[in-house]
Motif scaffolding. Structure first.
Motif, PDB file in Angstrom:
ATOM      1  N   PRO A   1       7.524  -3.857  11.624  1.00 38.16           N
ATOM      2  CA  PRO A   1       6.714  -3.003  12.508  1.00 38.16           C
ATOM      3  C   PRO A   1       5.400  -3.637  12.935  1.00 38.16           C
ATOM      4  CG  PRO A   1       7.433  -1.803  10.555  1.00 38.16           C
ATOM      5  CD  PRO A   1       7.757  -3.232  10.311  1.00 38.16           C
ATOM      6  N   ASP A   2       4.937  -4.658  12.190  1.00 36.80           N
ATOM      7  CA  ASP A   2       3.668  -5.246  12.639  1.00 36.80           C
ATOM      8  C   ASP A   2       3.855  -6.163  13.844  1.00 36.80           C
ATOM      9  OD1 ASP A   2       4.952  -6.910  10.920  1.00 36.80           O
ATOM     10  OD2 ASP A   2       3.220  -7.385   9.671  1.00 36.80           O
ATOM     11  N   ASP A   3       5.090  -6.493  14.187  1.00 35.38           N
ATOM     12  CA  ASP A   3       5.347  -7.096  15.493  1.00 35.38           C
ATOM     13  C   ASP A   3       5.649  -5.945  16.457  1.00 35.38           C
ATOM     14  OD1 ASP A   3       4.968  -9.817  15.274  1.00 35.38           O
ATOM     15  OD2 ASP A   3       7.005 -10.212  14.583  1.00 35.38           O
TER      16      ASP A   3
ATOM     17  N   GLU B   1       8.691  -4.837  -6.678  1.00 36.17           N
ATOM     18  CA  GLU B   1       7.730  -5.935  -6.657  1.00 36.17           C
ATOM     19  C   GLU B   1       7.845  -6.640  -5.321  1.00 36.17           C
ATOM     20  OE1 GLU B   1       6.937  -9.206  -9.868  1.00 36.17           O
ATOM     21  OE2 GLU B   1       8.676  -8.014 -10.442  1.00 36.17           O
ATOM     22  N   ALA B   2       6.724  -7.072  -4.745  1.00 43.66           N
ATOM     23  CA  ALA B   2       6.758  -7.751  -3.446  1.00 43.66           C
ATOM     24  C   ALA B   2       7.235  -9.192  -3.650  1.00 43.66           C
ATOM     25  CB  ALA B   2       5.384  -7.718  -2.794  1.00 43.66           C
ATOM     26  N   LEU B   3       8.566  -9.354  -3.724  1.00 43.05           N
ATOM     27  CA  LEU B   3       9.127 -10.688  -4.009  1.00 43.05           C
ATOM     28  C   LEU B   3       9.514 -11.434  -2.739  1.00 43.05           C
ATOM     29  CD1 LEU B   3      11.385  -9.836  -7.111  1.00 43.05           C
ATOM     30  CD2 LEU B   3       9.099 -10.847  -7.088  1.00 43.05           C
ATOM     31  N   GLY B   4       9.139 -10.880  -1.592  1.00 42.53           N
ATOM     32  CA  GLY B   4       9.411 -11.565  -0.341  1.00 42.53           C
ATOM     33  C   GLY B   4      10.264 -10.739   0.612  1.00 42.53           C
ATOM     34  N   LEU B   5      10.231 -11.150   1.894  1.00 35.95           N
ATOM     35  CA  LEU B   5      10.947 -10.395   2.927  1.00 35.95           C
ATOM     36  C   LEU B   5      12.465 -10.389   2.679  1.00 35.95           C
ATOM     37  CD1 LEU B   5      11.015  -8.911   5.627  1.00 35.95           C
ATOM     38  CD2 LEU B   5      10.838 -11.114   6.787  1.00 35.95           C
ATOM     39  N   GLY B   6      13.012 -11.535   2.254  1.00 33.86           N
ATOM     40  CA  GLY B   6      14.456 -11.603   1.980  1.00 33.86           C
ATOM     41  C   GLY B   6      14.837 -10.613   0.898  1.00 33.86           C
ATOM     42  N   HIS B   7      14.021 -10.539  -0.127  1.00 41.40           N
ATOM     43  CA  HIS B   7      14.264  -9.610  -1.230  1.00 41.40           C
ATOM     44  C   HIS B   7      14.149  -8.158  -0.738  1.00 41.40           C
ATOM     45  CE1 HIS B   7      12.973  -7.300  -4.849  1.00 41.40           C
ATOM     46  NE2 HIS B   7      14.035  -7.897  -5.332  1.00 41.40           N
ATOM     47  N   ALA B   8      13.170  -7.890   0.117  1.00 37.80           N
ATOM     48  CA  ALA B   8      12.996  -6.532   0.659  1.00 37.80           C
ATOM     49  C   ALA B   8      14.256  -6.108   1.427  1.00 37.80           C
ATOM     50  CB  ALA B   8      11.765  -6.478   1.569  1.00 37.80           C
ATOM     51  N   VAL B   9      14.801  -7.024   2.235  1.00 33.36           N
ATOM     52  CA  VAL B   9      16.016  -6.706   3.013  1.00 33.36           C
ATOM     53  C   VAL B   9      17.184  -6.446   2.059  1.00 33.36           C
ATOM     54  CG1 VAL B   9      17.710  -7.668   4.648  1.00 33.36           C
ATOM     55  CG2 VAL B   9      15.258  -7.912   5.094  1.00 33.36           C
TER      56      VAL B   9
ATOM     57  N   PHE C   1      13.518  -1.267   7.811  1.00 29.30           N
ATOM     58  CA  PHE C   1      12.093  -1.517   8.047  1.00 29.30           C
ATOM     59  C   PHE C   1      11.457  -1.959   6.724  1.00 29.30           C
ATOM     60  CE2 PHE C   1      13.685   1.628  10.917  1.00 29.30           C
ATOM     61  CZ  PHE C   1      13.132   1.287  12.147  1.00 29.30           C
ATOM     62  N   PRO C   2      11.257  -3.262   6.537  1.00 35.90           N
ATOM     63  CA  PRO C   2      10.632  -3.711   5.288  1.00 35.90           C
ATOM     64  C   PRO C   2       9.124  -3.467   5.381  1.00 35.90           C
ATOM     65  CG  PRO C   2      11.854  -5.463   6.417  1.00 35.90           C
ATOM     66  CD  PRO C   2      11.610  -4.382   7.396  1.00 35.90           C
ATOM     67  N   VAL C   3       8.652  -2.501   4.615  1.00 42.29           N
ATOM     68  CA  VAL C   3       7.229  -2.155   4.702  1.00 42.29           C
ATOM     69  C   VAL C   3       6.585  -2.170   3.309  1.00 42.29           C
ATOM     70  CG1 VAL C   3       7.377  -0.925   6.881  1.00 42.29           C
ATOM     71  CG2 VAL C   3       7.800   0.341   4.791  1.00 42.29           C
ATOM     72  N   ALA C   4       7.045  -3.098   2.477  1.00 47.32           N
ATOM     73  CA  ALA C   4       6.525  -3.139   1.110  1.00 47.32           C
ATOM     74  C   ALA C   4       5.549  -4.293   0.892  1.00 47.32           C
ATOM     75  CB  ALA C   4       7.686  -3.237   0.112  1.00 47.32           C
TER      76      ALA C   4
ATOM     77  N   PRO D   1      -1.299   2.075   4.420  1.00 45.40           N
ATOM     78  CA  PRO D   1      -0.349   0.984   4.663  1.00 45.40           C
ATOM     79  C   PRO D   1      -0.561   0.389   6.053  1.00 45.40           C
ATOM     80  CG  PRO D   1       0.788   2.922   3.849  1.00 45.40           C
ATOM     81  CD  PRO D   1      -0.617   3.338   4.119  1.00 45.40           C
ATOM     82  N   LYS D   2      -0.369  -0.915   6.155  1.00 42.62           N
ATOM     83  CA  LYS D   2      -0.543  -1.599   7.443  1.00 42.62           C
ATOM     84  C   LYS D   2       0.267  -0.919   8.548  1.00 42.62           C
ATOM     85  CE  LYS D   2       1.525  -5.694   7.671  1.00 42.62           C
ATOM     86  NZ  LYS D   2       1.742  -7.156   7.530  1.00 42.62           N
ATOM     87  N   GLU D   3       1.459  -0.480   8.206  1.00 44.19           N
ATOM     88  CA  GLU D   3       2.371   0.118   9.196  1.00 44.19           C
ATOM     89  C   GLU D   3       1.875   1.462   9.709  1.00 44.19           C
ATOM     90  OE1 GLU D   3       3.213  -0.722   6.027  1.00 44.19           O
ATOM     91  OE2 GLU D   3       3.943  -2.714   6.571  1.00 44.19           O
TER      92      GLU D   3
END
Ligand code: UTP
Length: 292
Positions: free
Chosen positions: A133-135, A108-116, A10-13, A27-29
């Motif tokens: 989770p926002d979907d 650091e929020a470097l993107g969804l790919g980085h979060a995964v 769950f990428p929630v960053a 947090p949005k989630e």
């Protein structure tokens, strides 16, 4: 990868800027739809699909996500003393006993790919799920992820959830081109991040559910920042497609884009209208409000 998925990421960053000022501290989630935070709906969907290890990719501002899944001793004691067994069950059921939660940090929020990619030390090289989770995806039958996990296992392939969107909206999504699309799925031949309508290869948009081969991690390590200067999951998936089969799956169910304000409002209305205690008063209130 004819293996059943066990781990869900769950990428929630992300920063959740579309919900400022609320997301300055919440947090949005953790925004609720009726009485559950968005993250709980996604977690329930992952557990229903058979996952028993949940990996939350968070940042230093998101302690409340970890707190939410932690045991609430004081509250439990109070409810127990007061004989409120139903409420006690509600807070204990946030995570069933057989499920473990693991938290990893994306500094650091470097993107969804980085979060995964941050989840790799926990996931290893096995197939796994990613849920945004926002979907919020709602289905009366099996959840979207369960449908996808079944297909991934049967076809030994990665599976990405897609939905038809109006052509004028392709610029807001990753868009796929497919071959041999029959029934609900087909093999992805191209994936493009946020194309303008006139160059979009289709109107099949990627939404926030993925079943991915563990191979994606190695590919993400070599993915350079793309659109918006972020390391995009889409680019990692494009690289994966060069090596393995990746299927697009048009899931059964309805998706609410709760990353946008109107999506959260729509989800709240639908879930209230479906709620056993709230349906009637909600309907009455809406009738009166619309008549004003
Ligand atoms: P979004 O594109 O919705 O971005 O991220 P956001 O920051 O959450 O929200 P807005 O657009 O500013 O309002 C899609 C998903 O990817 C995660 C987000 O938490 C969300 O679940 N994400 C994104 C990360 O975990 N890390 C990132 O660096 C970027």
């Amino acid at each position: 990868m004819s293996q059943r998925i066990r781990k869900a990421v769950f990428p929630v960053a992300g920063l959740g800027t579309r919900f400022l000022p609320a997301t300055k501290t919440v947090p949005k989630e953790m925004l609720p739809v009726v009485d559950k935070p968005l993250i709980q709906y996604a977690v329930d969907e992952a557990i229903e699909a058979g996952c028993d290890t949940l990996v939350f990719v968070t940042n230093r501002y998101k302690h409340s996500v970890a707190d939410y899944f932690d045991k609430a001793y004081e509250l439990e004691q109070k409810l127990e003393k007061a004989g409120k067994s139903e409420l006690l069950a509600v807070i204990r059921d946030v995570l069933p006993r057989h499920v473990r939660a693991v938290f990893v940090t994306q500094a650091e929020a470097l993107g969804l790919g980085h979060a995964v990619l941050c989840a790799q030390p926990v996931v290893g090289d096995e197939p796994f799920a990613v849920l945004l989770p926002d979907d919020l995806i709602w289905n009366k039958g099996p959840g979207a992820l369960r449908q996808m996990a079944d297909l991934a296992e049967k076809e030994s392939a990665s599976v990405i959830a897609v939905q038809d969107v109006p052509r004028e909206q392709t610029g807001s999504y990753g868009i796929v081109a497919t071959r041999d699309f029959s029934g609900r799925h087909g093999e992805i031949t191209a994936i493009v991040e946020k194309p303008r309508p006139e160059v979009a290869p289709s109107n099949l948009a990627v939404v926030g559910r993925y079943v991915l081969s563990g191979r994606i991690f190695e590919l993400l390590k070599h993915t350079r920042p793309g659109a918006g200067g972020e390391i995009q999951l889409t680019d990692g998936i494009a690289a994966l497609m060069a090596e393995e089969r990746v299927l697009a799956y048009r899931f059964q169910g309805r998706r609410f884009d709760c990353g946008s304000r109107i999506g959260l409002v729509e989800a709240t209305i639908e879930f209230a209208l479906d709620h056993e205690d709230l349906a009637e008063p909600a309907r009455e209130y809406m009738r009166a409000a619309l008549a004003r």
